[in-house]
Design a protein around this motif. Structure first.
Motif, PDB file in Angstrom:
ATOM      1  N   ARG A 167       2.615  55.546  91.048  1.00  0.00           N
ATOM      2  CA  ARG A 167       1.807  54.648  91.897  1.00  0.00           C
ATOM      3  C   ARG A 167       2.496  53.302  92.065  1.00  0.00           C
ATOM      4  O   ARG A 167       2.461  52.707  93.154  1.00  0.00           O
ATOM      5  N   VAL A 168       3.131  52.804  90.999  1.00  0.00           N
ATOM      6  CA  VAL A 168       3.850  51.526  91.093  1.00  0.00           C
ATOM      7  C   VAL A 168       4.992  51.628  92.095  1.00  0.00           C
ATOM      8  O   VAL A 168       5.193  50.733  92.933  1.00  0.00           O
TER       9      VAL A 168
ATOM     10  N   GLU B 127       5.257  53.567  94.667  1.00  0.00           N
ATOM     11  CA  GLU B 127       4.729  53.640  96.031  1.00  0.00           C
ATOM     12  C   GLU B 127       4.257  52.288  96.549  1.00  0.00           C
ATOM     13  O   GLU B 127       4.256  52.049  97.760  1.00  0.00           O
ATOM     14  N   LEU B 128       3.855  51.395  95.648  1.00  0.00           N
ATOM     15  CA  LEU B 128       3.332  50.093  96.071  1.00  0.00           C
ATOM     16  C   LEU B 128       4.410  49.055  96.317  1.00  0.00           C
ATOM     17  O   LEU B 128       4.153  48.033  96.975  1.00  0.00           O
ATOM     18  N   LEU B 129       5.609  49.271  95.800  1.00  0.00           N
ATOM     19  CA  LEU B 129       6.655  48.259  95.928  1.00  0.00           C
ATOM     20  C   LEU B 129       7.120  48.124  97.376  1.00  0.00           C
ATOM     21  O   LEU B 129       7.344  49.124  98.063  1.00  0.00           O
ATOM     22  N   PRO B 130       7.305  46.888  97.854  1.00  0.00           N
ATOM     23  CA  PRO B 130       7.653  46.664  99.265  1.00  0.00           C
ATOM     24  C   PRO B 130       9.159  46.710  99.519  1.00  0.00           C
ATOM     25  O   PRO B 130       9.760  45.750 100.017  1.00  0.00           O
TER      26      PRO B 130
END
Length: 575
Positions: A316-317, A319-322
């Protein structure tokens, strides 16, 4: 005015000249005035001269080391990937590390202009060996040019160490910090290789230094600090744990710049600090994106390495990183590597997995004793001395967080994973003379000299360095393995030794590295593929292979007699 009058009264030039009478006032006052003016003139050129001498010494030993060492295990991958960046503008190779560090290496490769086979198909390791040994290139020349930009960058980071310490405690003590940096065996060893560890750590130090300067001019230095932080993350993903730490330091810097005195001012300072933290993060993200866009503006990416699926919180981390998809897939590959059951070696004990205390123990072995003492004293000083206390979060905070993150990793391979420690703590060590202790300055000078002697004694074998308490570089392999001592760097030296002393003898070789022995004129056989009784002549074994030896290889080593050592990383046995 009163200070001037007091100084003139205490000026020794107005005292009795020893002949029973007083010297003429003008002559007496002009002598010390001329002396002070002369000292000021000398200081103007003496300080730059000493800085230049320390960096020149460091440059000389790094260049000498670079031209004498064959490719280490990781270097061919980075060199090949950097060449692909230049020629193919492709992000497909080595996605587990972002592009910026390899773009630095590419600056040297562009000057070397190697032959490149665009049609070659293979993984990143095979591509590196093909480029160096099968494409008509001179690997000695190509590796030197690939290493040269990292050497230059390492020297520039030395200036950051000096500037940071100078702003804290003055120019003379800044020289002590630079000396510790310039004589650090770990920094010299890895700063002379075409790898990513020193660039990442140096960019992080630069970002922290710029945040320290932001305490006076936040509008200028906060964005610059974000750019340096982005450069670190765009070099190695292991810099990511530093991002929240540096965002908090940005808040602290803006708060210090605002110096709020009432509730409204404190509220404004917190808002400005939060905005500055966001600026640091946004600029860092922009730099990461820019590093990928420079390679391929279309961001096309098909990994040549298998990308594992990452589930749970880590997935999940990610996937959230820009960040670009290539960066995110690279993180997934890194998580896959972290889940692999690697072997470690510590003080004669071979084990599977990792020990949380591995890195502190390895640093204790591979750091000069005087440097360890100054690091400890410097850390205490920046906390204990009131005027230095504001610098403690900047020097010790990132160091502690990054070291804790590295200690939690699964790869007990070397102190290169903590190469930021000698950089940050060199600045802290320069603060020791500030202590109100009679012998603090003298002790610092003596310990710095001890560090210099210990470092120069290991020349040019910096990679296997260990301090005197652990027997020096010749004994490092008894305590540590892999990039601490034996990273494949001495294949060329082995070829010279065999040619000079053992010409015509049968060679059985177990080599750990990315070099190709036959290219250097080493014709050998693998003893692990023959019966024990068939192995006669010279048994040549990389020290890491000795540390991890089991089964037939262990039996061969136990029944052989050591007769020679090459570069403190390869042992020659007689059978």
């Amino acid at each position: 005015m009163m200070a001037r009058e007091q100084h003139s009264v205490l000026d020794p030039g107005t005292l009795d000249d020893g002949d029973g009478g007083a010297s003429p006032p003008r002559a007496a006052e002009s002598r010390p005035a001329r002396l002070r003016a002369g000292l000021r003139r000398h200081r103007r050129w003496l300080l730059p001269l000493l800085v230049a001498l320390l960096l020149a010494q460091m440059a000389a030993v790094m260049v000498t080391t670079a031209v004498q060492q064959t490719p280490t295990i990781d270097e061919p991958v980075y060199v090949a990937t950097a060449t692909v960046y230049l020629r193919e503008h492709s992000l497909d190779y080595n996605p587990e590390h972002p592009p910026l560090g390899k773009l630095v290496i590419a600056a040297g490769i562009a000057l070397a202009d190697p032959h490149f086979d665009a049609g070659y198909k293979g993984d990143q390791g095979e591509l590196g060996r093909h480029l160096l040994y099968e494409s008509g290139n001179d690997p000695w020349r190509l590796m030197f040019w690939a290493r040269l930009p990292v050497i230059v960058l390492t020297l520039l980071f030395g200036l950051v160490v000096f500037a940071f310490a100078r702003e804290l405690v003055g120019a003379a003590r800044g020289l002590a910090a630079l000396a510790l940096y310039a004589f650090s065996p770990d920094v010299i060893a890895h700063g002379s290789l075409a790898t990513l560890d020193v660039p990442e750590a140096g960019f992080l130090l630069t970002s922290v230094w710029l945040l320290w300067r932001a305490r006076r001019r936040p509008r200028l230095y906060v964005p610059l600090a974000g750019a340096a932080l982005g450069a670190a993350v765009a070099t190695k993903m292991s810099a990511l744990p530093a991002v929240p730490v540096l965002m908090l330091l940005a808040v602290a810097s803006v708060w210090s710049a605002c110096r709020p005195t009432d509730r409204d001012a404190r509220r404004r300072a917190l808002l400005l600090g939060a905005a500055s933290a966001v600026v640091v993060a946004l600029v860092a993200v922009a730099v990461v994106w820019a590093s990928y866009l420079v390679v391929d503006p279309q961001l096309r990416f098909t990994s040549t390495e298998p990308v594992p699926a990452v589930h749970g919180l880590r997935g999940r981390v990610v996937e959230l990183l820009p960040f670009p998809r290539a960066f995110l897939d690279g993180m997934r590959i890194q998580f896959g590597l972290e889940d692999y059951p690697w072997q470690g070696f510590l003080f004669g004990h071979l084990y599977t997995g990792s020990h949380w205390y591995y890195l502190p123990v390895a640093l204790l072995v591979k750091t000069p004793l005087g440097m360890i003492a100054l690091w400890a004293a410097g850390a205490v000083t920046v906390v204990a001395v009131r005027r230095l206390r504001p610098a403690a979060p900047y020097l010790l905070g990132p160091t502690a967080v990054l070291l804790a993150a590295a200690m939690d990793g699964s790869r007990d391979f070397g102190t290169r994973y903590a190469i930021f420690v000698p950089m940050f703590l060199a600045v802290a060590a320069a603060c020791v003379p500030v202590l109100r202790w009679r012998w603090a300055a003298l002790s610092t000078g003596v310990l710095v000299a001890f560090v210099a002697v210990s470092s120069l004694r290991t020349f040019p074998y910096y990679l296997p360095y260990s301090n005197e308490a652990f027997g020096g570089p010749a004994k490092t392999y008894l305590r540590l393995h892999d990039s601490n001592v034996d990273w494949g760097q001495d294949l060329g030296r082995l070829a010279d030794r065999l040619r000079e002393r053992y010409a015509g003898e049968r060679i059985w070789l177990v080599y750990k590295g990315s070099g190709v022995p036959s290219y250097y004129g080493i014709e050998s056989s693998d003893p692990r593929k023959a019966g024990v009784r068939e192995v006669h002549g010279l048994l040549v074994v990389s020290d890491t292979a000795i540390d991890k030896a089991q089964g037939k290889l262990a039996e061969l080593i136990d029944s052989s007699r050591p007769i020679d050592q090459v570069g403190h990383s390869i042992t020659i046995y007689r059978r």
